[in-house]
Enzyme design. Structure first.
Site, PDB file in Angstrom:
ATOM      1  N   HIS A   4      21.331   3.908 -34.560  1.00 27.35           N
ATOM      2  CA  HIS A   4      21.678   4.081 -35.969  1.00 27.35           C
ATOM      3  C   HIS A   4      23.106   4.618 -35.992  1.00 27.35           C
ATOM      4  O   HIS A   4      23.373   5.678 -35.422  1.00 27.35           O
ATOM      5  CB  HIS A   4      20.716   5.057 -36.631  1.00 27.35           C
ATOM      6  CG  HIS A   4      20.984   5.266 -38.092  1.00 27.35           C
ATOM      7  ND1 HIS A   4      20.049   5.819 -38.935  1.00 27.35           N
ATOM      8  CD2 HIS A   4      22.062   4.999 -38.867  1.00 27.35           C
ATOM      9  CE1 HIS A   4      20.545   5.885 -40.158  1.00 27.35           C
ATOM     10  NE2 HIS A   4      21.771   5.401 -40.133  1.00 27.35           N
ATOM     11  N   CYS A  43      15.553  10.994 -35.641  1.00 24.22           N
ATOM     12  CA  CYS A  43      15.140  11.717 -36.844  1.00 24.22           C
ATOM     13  C   CYS A  43      16.049  12.928 -37.080  1.00 24.22           C
ATOM     14  O   CYS A  43      16.216  13.766 -36.183  1.00 24.22           O
ATOM     15  CB  CYS A  43      13.690  12.172 -36.709  1.00 24.22           C
ATOM     16  SG  CYS A  43      13.080  13.021 -38.194  1.00 24.22           S
ATOM     17  N   MET A  96      10.963   7.148 -41.941  1.00 20.65           N
ATOM     18  CA  MET A  96      10.060   6.230 -42.638  1.00 20.65           C
ATOM     19  C   MET A  96       8.629   6.764 -42.650  1.00 20.65           C
ATOM     20  O   MET A  96       7.678   6.026 -42.868  1.00 20.65           O
ATOM     21  CB  MET A  96      10.114   4.863 -41.971  1.00 20.65           C
ATOM     22  CG  MET A  96      11.516   4.237 -41.965  1.00 20.65           C
ATOM     23  SD  MET A  96      12.096   3.796 -43.604  1.00 20.65           S
ATOM     24  CE  MET A  96      11.173   2.290 -43.861  1.00 20.65           C
ATOM     25  N   GLY A 137      21.331   0.537 -39.577  1.00 19.51           N
ATOM     26  CA  GLY A 137      22.156   1.261 -40.529  1.00 19.51           C
ATOM     27  C   GLY A 137      22.847   0.349 -41.514  1.00 19.51           C
ATOM     28  O   GLY A 137      23.640  -0.508 -41.120  1.00 19.51           O
TER      29      GLY A 137
END
EC number: 1.3.1.-
Length: 354
Positions: free
Chosen positions: A155, A85, A1, A188
């Site tokens: 996630h 990430c 993001m 997610g």
């Protein structure tokens, strides 16, 4: 993001509903070295509370120093560590989704962060692992508990999946069972408030974390507030209401950056996300995405058919990056020994941002 969850966007989302709104990912080294761009990125609004700062780091000493700076200088009220990430510039240095594979290095990073945080809560976000042959989330969850973290976000994808395929919500349920001591948050494929309720019902997780689901949809947080309080989500906005939100977003960016061209340019990437699913001609979409002043942008927004209703399912679903990768970029020999604590050379990025 990165490049999205800056101060203006967080303010726009906070206006819609309550929640914990996290900053863009800040690199530990850049914070310790007082990189000017990084220091500008960690400015919070005067009424923004709690102030939540997300850190990236690989070297335990650097991460510990960065968190200590945050705590001692009162820069934020909460620190979130990013081990999710998947982008190459991060994983090829051993950071982000690559780091939990090195269990003892992860432990050292978490221990240093918690020690530096004082009374500030420290949380972390992670993925399932590097790929299906190198899953790390259950071991990483236990380490997080043992090192005193306050919560974990999972996630439900591996790093090689990037944002492709379908998030594995069952993995979130398994993590919840494995670490009952602290809250587990799911992440997610939450595009609507109904998705959030389904995730919590299916996994037993303690809350949800929204990423791509809020791109062009800041009112999602209003809907989440409503359904979590037992009500129904508000009526979906018309295109005219979406246009008003777009204008508000652009104005906030200009106010933040102090330069109209900079703010309007930064807004351009949001246009496609806001308009997903709506019937808008190619020429008008292009004009909105290439506007260079607020007056020009607002003139084009006024051309949108204001009464056009919400397009339903056509407006939901993936926005932003999508698709998997053929491999994850890792430091040479990274997978050889999961117990190794060696920090890769040049692991710490010296500047924050996308």
């Amino acid at each position: 993001m990165a490049g999205v969850t800056n101060g203006p966007f967080r303010e726009l989302c906070r206006e819609q509903g309550g929640g914990l709104y996290v900053s863009e990912m800040i690199t530990s080294r850049a914070l310790v070295e007082r990189n000017p761009k990084t220091m500008a990125m960690i400015r919070f609004g005067r009424d923004e509370t709690p102030r939540s700062l997300q850190l990236y780091g690989v070297d335990p000493e650097t991460v510990g120093r960065a968190v200590r700076v945050v705590a001692e200088e009162g820069l934020a009220d909460h620190v979130d560590l990013n081990f999710g990430c998947p982008v190459p510039k991060v994983t090829r240095r051993g950071g982000g989704a690559a780091l939990p594979y090195k269990r003892e290095l992860l432990r050292a990073v978490l221990r240093a962060a918690v020690a530096g945080a004082g009374t500030l809560p420290v949380t972390m976000k992670m993925r399932k692992g590097i790929d299906d042959d190198h899953l790390t989330y259950l071991a990483a969850g236990r380490i997080a508990v043992e090192e005193g973290l306050s919560a974990i976000t999972l996630h439900g994808r591996t790093a090689v999946q990037h944002y492709g395929g379908v998030a594995d919500w069952d993995a979130i349920a398994r993590l919840k069972d494995a670490v009952p001591e602290i809250p587990v948050l799911g992440n997610g494929d939450i595009w609507t408030a109904a998705d959030a309720l389904r995730m919590m019902d299916r996994t037993g997780c303690d809350g949800v974390v929204i990423g791509r689901g809020c791109l062009g949809r800041p009112w999602l947080f209003r809907d989440l507030n409503e359904v979590f309080d037992g009500g129904d989500a508000a009526a979906a906005p018309t295109l005219g209401e979406v246009a008003a939100t777009m204008a508000r977003h652009a104005h906030l960016l200009v106010e933040c950056f102090g330069r109209e061209p900079h703010g309007v340019l930064d807004f351009r990437k949001h246009v496609g996300w806001y308009l997903k699913g709506f019937t808008v001609g190619t020429e008008l979409r292009r004009s909105l995405a290439t506007a260079s002043t607020l007056a020009e942008l607002e003139a084009h927004l006024a051309r949108l058919p204001a009464e056009q209703p919400w397009p339903g399912h056509a407006a939901d679903g993936p926005r932003g990056a999508s698709g998997g990768r053929t491999r994850v970029h890792l430091p040479e020999g990274w997978l050889d020994d999961p117990e190794a604590r060696t920090v890769p050379v040049d692991a710490e990025l010296d500047v924050s941002g996308g």
